[in-house]
Write an enzyme that holds these catalytic residues in place. Sequence first.
Site, PDB file in Angstrom:
ATOM      1  N   ILE A   1       0.838  -1.201   0.000  1.00 26.17           N
ATOM      2  CA  ILE A   1       0.000   0.000   0.000  1.00 26.17           C
ATOM      3  C   ILE A   1       0.869   1.247   0.000  1.00 26.17           C
ATOM      4  CG2 ILE A   1      -1.984  -1.096   1.122  1.00 26.17           C
ATOM      5  CD1 ILE A   1      -1.049   0.349   3.710  1.00 26.17           C
ATOM      6  N   CYS A   2       0.281   2.263  -0.598  1.00 30.04           N
ATOM      7  CA  CYS A   2       1.001   3.528  -0.718  1.00 30.04           C
ATOM      8  C   CYS A   2       0.505   4.449   0.391  1.00 30.04           C
ATOM      9  CB  CYS A   2       0.723   4.122  -2.091  1.00 30.04           C
ATOM     10  SG  CYS A   2       1.614   5.657  -2.374  1.00 30.04           S
TER      11      CYS A   2
END
Lengths: 776, 223
Positions: free
Chosen positions: B157-158
């Site tokens: 995930i960013c």
Amino acid sequence: MDAELLELQQQLEAAQSARSSVRLSERNVVELVQKLQERGIIDFELLHTTSGKEYITSDHLKHEIKMEIKKRGRASLVDLSDILGVDLYHVERQSQKVVADDPSLMLINGEIMSQSYWDIVTEEINEKLQEHSQIALAEIAAQLHIGSELVVNILLPRLGTIVKGRLEGGQLYTPAYVSRITAMVRGAARGITVPTNLPSVWNTLQLQLQETHGASGVSVEGSFFQSIFNGLLKEGSVLGSVRAGVQWTPTVFAHAQKESVDAFFSQNSYIGYEVLQKLAIPQPKQYLEARYPDGIALEAVFVHPSVVDMLDTAVGDAIDNGQWIDSLSVLPSYISGPDATKILSLCPSLHKAIKSSKAVVFGESCVFSNAFIKGVFDQLEKEMDSFGIKHSAGQGKPLNMNPSSEHSVGSDQLSDTKDPGDNDTSSTGVSSDKVPKKKRGKVVGSAKSVTLEKDDDNEKNIPVKGKKAHRKNKDASSSGSDDINGPLKFLSSHLRPMLMESWMKKRNTMLSENAERRRHLLDNMQKQLDEAVLDMQLYEKALDVFEDDPATSGILHKHLLRTMGAPVVDKILRTLDKDNKWKNGMEVEDSEENVQLSTTHRTSLVKDLPGSVSVKAQALVEALEGKRFDSFMDTLRDVAEESGLLFKKLDKRLERSMLHSDRKDLMAQVSSENDPVSFLPKVVALLFLQAYNKALQAPGRAVGAVIALLKDKLPALTYKVLSDYHSTTVKLLALQAAATDDEEDCTSDRMLEKKEDLEGRLMPELKSLVLGTSKE
Amino acid sequence: MPRAGENHIPIAGNTKVEEHGAKGEGRRAAAAAAAAIRSMEGWDRGTKSVVGEIPLLSTRAGPRDGDAWRQRLKEEYRALISYTSVNKSKDNDWFRISAANPEGTRWEGTCWYVHNLRRYEFPLQFDIPVAYPQVAPEIELPTLDGKTHKMYRGGKICLTVHFKPLWAKNCPRFGIAHALCLGLAPWLAAEVPILVDSGMVKHKDDEGAPAEAAAASGSAAAS
């Protein structure tokens, strides 16, 4: 891998597998609840809290209310609504239900209170009460913020259990306090020995309490005292009776009252209402009548029948012995006149005596037997007779001589030797008392007063009852005549009509005797008066001649008044006086008539005459002292007319005849006269009569003037002789006046010479001349 | 805000002090945490308050540090337990996680998000980097790989720009729990609704195979 790590791993596992608590949003919950209600799953009432975030069921609310009350004992609904966060409306409704369900709770003025609360409160009250020994209900009520009625309701069932005290008139008291007050009340009630107003006693006690307690606000209601007192009275620890709830009469007092009344009455056999009133018996008469039914109630005193018996025997005794008795002297001194009368009216012997007219009651208390009165009357009558004689002898000042004469009689009769002076004063005192009262004016009054005075003396003189009368006399003489006056007045007023009657009878007989004498006297008087008046009128005429010679006229007037007027006036006055006295039935002794009266004497006589005559007579006396004869004549006429005598007028014929007789008289006198000095006036008078045909009365001094007047009327010779005679007489008289007692003096020689001259030469000459002319 | 933070953090610090007995260090850590939370600008309030409740760590040790790592691992567990119980008490339970190897360098589990009354569940995995704790672990959601822009290759995930500096600042006090709380939870909240709405992600009731497979793998990981 260590164990701790493993454990932590497991813990995480456990934590992650643990059930997660479910959370619903408020909105959801509200919706859920609504849904539930719609579905009817919640079929009971659901309430909101005021915050709006909570639901509460009514049961729970009730429960909470109960819990709250249990915790606090007492809670107001407003407070409950605040504490529980529920609307007041619901709280009220539920509270009512709670209170209705639980009998130990009560809802008053928006407050719920439990019995346990009251128990606690009353315990507190009790503690405070034990501390202060008394508390006012109002104070408690104010403290608890409840009505005092409620306080009473709360306290009443707990009195004696929780609250150790007594509730009285809005106050709570401890038993100790009550017993203390009771002791005070008992002490006060027992200490009181006279009838007292109870509230005033309570006030004193209250004051005392306040003093002992200081200003700690201990105030005891009078009603508290009263209730304690009533209790004491009921249980008999104080004895007495209460009237109208406030008037306390202790038994001790009632007992003492009764005792003293009994003692007094049995000792004295009478008792005055005043005595009873002093003993605070309000209605003495009724009281006594109730107590002694056989007693006799009088105006001011209550007597035992024995008093009546005693008086009865005394009265009977007096009547039988022919004496008199003052019932007051027999009765106790306390009994007054009216009551004595009443008692007398109860005496049977007196009734009998009065019926058979053997006795008379005088005034209020005196009983005189008829025999006694008769004796007195007889004596008085005798006395009056002797007095009448005495009085006529001592004419003029009856009062002055009376006491001495009476006294002489009195002291003769008194068996005891009394101080004469004492007796004297008392009798004069009495007489002076009597005189103004009995005076009826004129001489009668004084005579009467003397008669009355006799009564007094007689009273004393008769040795009525030996010692007793003597004592009475003494009293009278020492303490004044008041005591003795009472019965005497009545006796005298009783005797007076009788005496008057007898006196009048006597007087009438005397008057009829006197009438004869009076007529005689008046006739006599008339005769004398007529003569005198005519003479005077005659002489008066002669005065006219001298009108123009004032000096001579004055002398003549005076001479006439003195020589003619005075005797006439004296005669008139005396006659009138005598007449007056006779008219009133008085004995008048004939006294010497011819003494010349003095002016003052005349006036005193005048004053004794009756009214109108007295005035006129007074004028007459004054005119006598005056200068004019004619005015005297006028007044004389008035007096004569007033006293009913005739005043004769001189008419011509009478005048002439009188002149004639006068002349004759004069001539006779002249011819027979030997004394040269007294010869002259007569000659002059005769000559004057001849010349003017008027009678003249001239004094020596006026002779000269008369002679001068006669000059024209007389022949020259006569005149010359007359004037010679006159001058010689004057010289003689002058010598006589200047003469001394010395005999060798030449004056006596000359006097003698003159006298001889007169007698020898002139007198016969003149005589012959005068008589000669007169004869012509 | 700072006041609220102050109130929370010192309490956490204190607990730590008790645990380690290192007074001075604890105090410094507390001050740092406070500063860290004060500078947390990219997160919502709920997140911040929760972060405050997670105990801070103290041991600076990586997977290659032997006993020190084990010490660190224990702290990680405690933090996770605490975070989990907090979540449970708040009815906000959203993940399951467990160590995939005995060293504790690899972690696997599932996470889920409720959107429109539907629960979307995703498998979760990450490795502890060698440079840990200077470097935050890269959390992977392999089922969502390629379905969104906010993701690196391999399903990592960013995270937001704020995450890295915060982590760096709070090294070594932040641990796995913090990373999940500050990193994955906000990401899920932001991305899942978009993914569901755009149809990239379908509920397992609606779609068969892929979701099924994902669920199966997830459950396997959990067991």
